[in-house]
Design an enzyme around this catalytic site. Structure first.
Site, short mmCIF file in Angstrom:
data_model
loop_
_atom_site.label_atom_id
_atom_site.label_comp_id
_atom_site.label_asym_id
_atom_site.label_seq_id
_atom_site.Cartn_x
_atom_site.Cartn_y
_atom_site.Cartn_z
N ILE A 13 0.61 -15.51 1.58
CA ILE A 13 1.54 -16.08 2.91
C ILE A 13 1.98 -15.16 2.91
O ILE A 13 2.16 -14.60 4.64
CB ILE A 13 1.49 -16.96 2.74
CG1 ILE A 13 0.90 -18.22 2.68
CG2 ILE A 13 2.41 -17.41 4.07
CD1 ILE A 13 1.51 -19.97 2.26
N ASP A 53 13.55 -7.49 -5.29
CA ASP A 53 12.93 -8.15 -6.79
C ASP A 53 14.14 -9.70 -6.45
O ASP A 53 16.01 -9.39 -6.88
CB ASP A 53 13.34 -7.82 -8.35
CG ASP A 53 13.42 -9.57 -9.45
OD1 ASP A 53 12.72 -10.12 -9.23
OD2 ASP A 53 12.96 -8.52 -10.31
N ASN A 80 10.14 -15.77 0.99
CA ASN A 80 8.47 -16.54 0.39
C ASN A 80 8.19 -16.04 -0.53
O ASN A 80 7.58 -17.20 -1.21
CB ASN A 80 7.17 -15.34 1.15
CG ASN A 80 5.67 -15.52 0.97
OD1 ASN A 80 4.94 -16.35 1.21
ND2 ASN A 80 5.53 -13.99 0.39
N SER A 129 8.24 -26.33 -0.19
CA SER A 129 6.51 -27.28 0.23
C SER A 129 7.99 -28.84 0.58
O SER A 129 7.94 -28.39 0.39
CB SER A 129 6.57 -27.16 -1.35
OG SER A 129 5.16 -27.50 -1.92
N LYS A 156 11.81 -26.24 -5.26
CA LYS A 156 11.28 -26.08 -3.14
C LYS A 156 12.44 -27.25 -3.03
O LYS A 156 13.11 -27.43 -1.74
CB LYS A 156 10.17 -26.62 -3.40
CG LYS A 156 8.77 -25.47 -3.90
CD LYS A 156 9.11 -24.09 -2.87
CE LYS A 156 9.25 -23.32 -3.15
NZ LYS A 156 8.64 -21.85 -1.97
#
Length: 228
Positions: A13, A53, A80, A129, A156
């Protein structure tokens, strides 16, 4: 010209979001842990690359220094980077999941804030999510109800909450989280599910290109605001 940074953008994505933002005329920085993969992705797209990172403070700081030196501003930040954490549930696994999916957001956001505040329309988007939504995981009619991903779901949920809290503490910056939809990526390959990344990235791009009067502190999917 709008300057955007996308973490974990060498594939999936993030990569597709970068492609779509580039098509709209944005300057896009692909952040990736792996230098070779990140540079290859950036070269393929015509984007710029920074080694980033999200679990490493020095890496995050260095990436934002690089962008600041080159651009002087950051208009769009897309969180992301993430991991599924679908192995055994134990302390080390929990630390890895939260470090990447939630604490990493804090590292990058805090490092980016000085540059975001220099933008007249700064936007931060968190690829979260609905696995982190109490409403979804307790609803038998939702697919999340039967997916046993405790660490992913919990981390999430933290990512979405962090997004909401940042929207309160940084009212001059637009912060929103999203459920991108089940997407065919490396992360979901073992489950054999998901739609093309092009479809899911559209929601990311929509939130990334909101104007200064757009909503903030929300959790959305392609159809609008979701309960969580």
């Amino acid at each position: 010209m709008t300057v955007a940074l996308i973490t974990g953008a060498n594939k999936g994505i993030g990569y597709e979001t970068a492609r779509q933002l580039l098509e709209l005329g944005h300057t896009v920085y692909i952040g990736a842990r792996d230098v070779e993969r990140g540079e290859k992705a950036a070269a393929t797209l015509g984007a710029r690359f920074v080694q980033l990172d999200v679990t490493d403070d020095a890496s995050v700081a260095g990436a934002l220094v690089t962008i600041g030196s080159a651009e002087g501003v950051l208009d769009v930040l897309v969180h992301n980077a993430g991991i599924l954490a679908d192995g055994p549930v134990d302390g080390p696994a929990a630390l890895r999941a939260f470090d990447t999916n939630a604490v990493g957001m804090v590292r990058v956001t805090e490092a980016a804030l000085p540059l975001l505040h220099k933008s007249s329309k700064a936007v931060v988007v968190t690829v979260s999510s609905s696995m982190g939504s109490f409403w979804a995981v307790t609803n038998p009619d939702r697919p999340e109800f039967g997916i046993p991903l405790a660490l992913y779901a919990a981390s999430k949920a933290a990512a979405t909450m962090l997004t909401v809290q940042y929207s309160k503490s940084q009212p001059d910056i637009t912060f929103n989280a999203l459920e991108p939809g089940a997407t065919a990526t490396d992360m979901t390959a073992a489950y054999g599910i998901g739609r093309p990344v092009e479809e899911s990235a559209r929601t990311v791009v929509r939130l990334a290109t909101l104007g200064p009067d757009g909503p903030t502190g929300t959790f959305q999917d392609e159809n609008g605001v979701l309960p969580w």
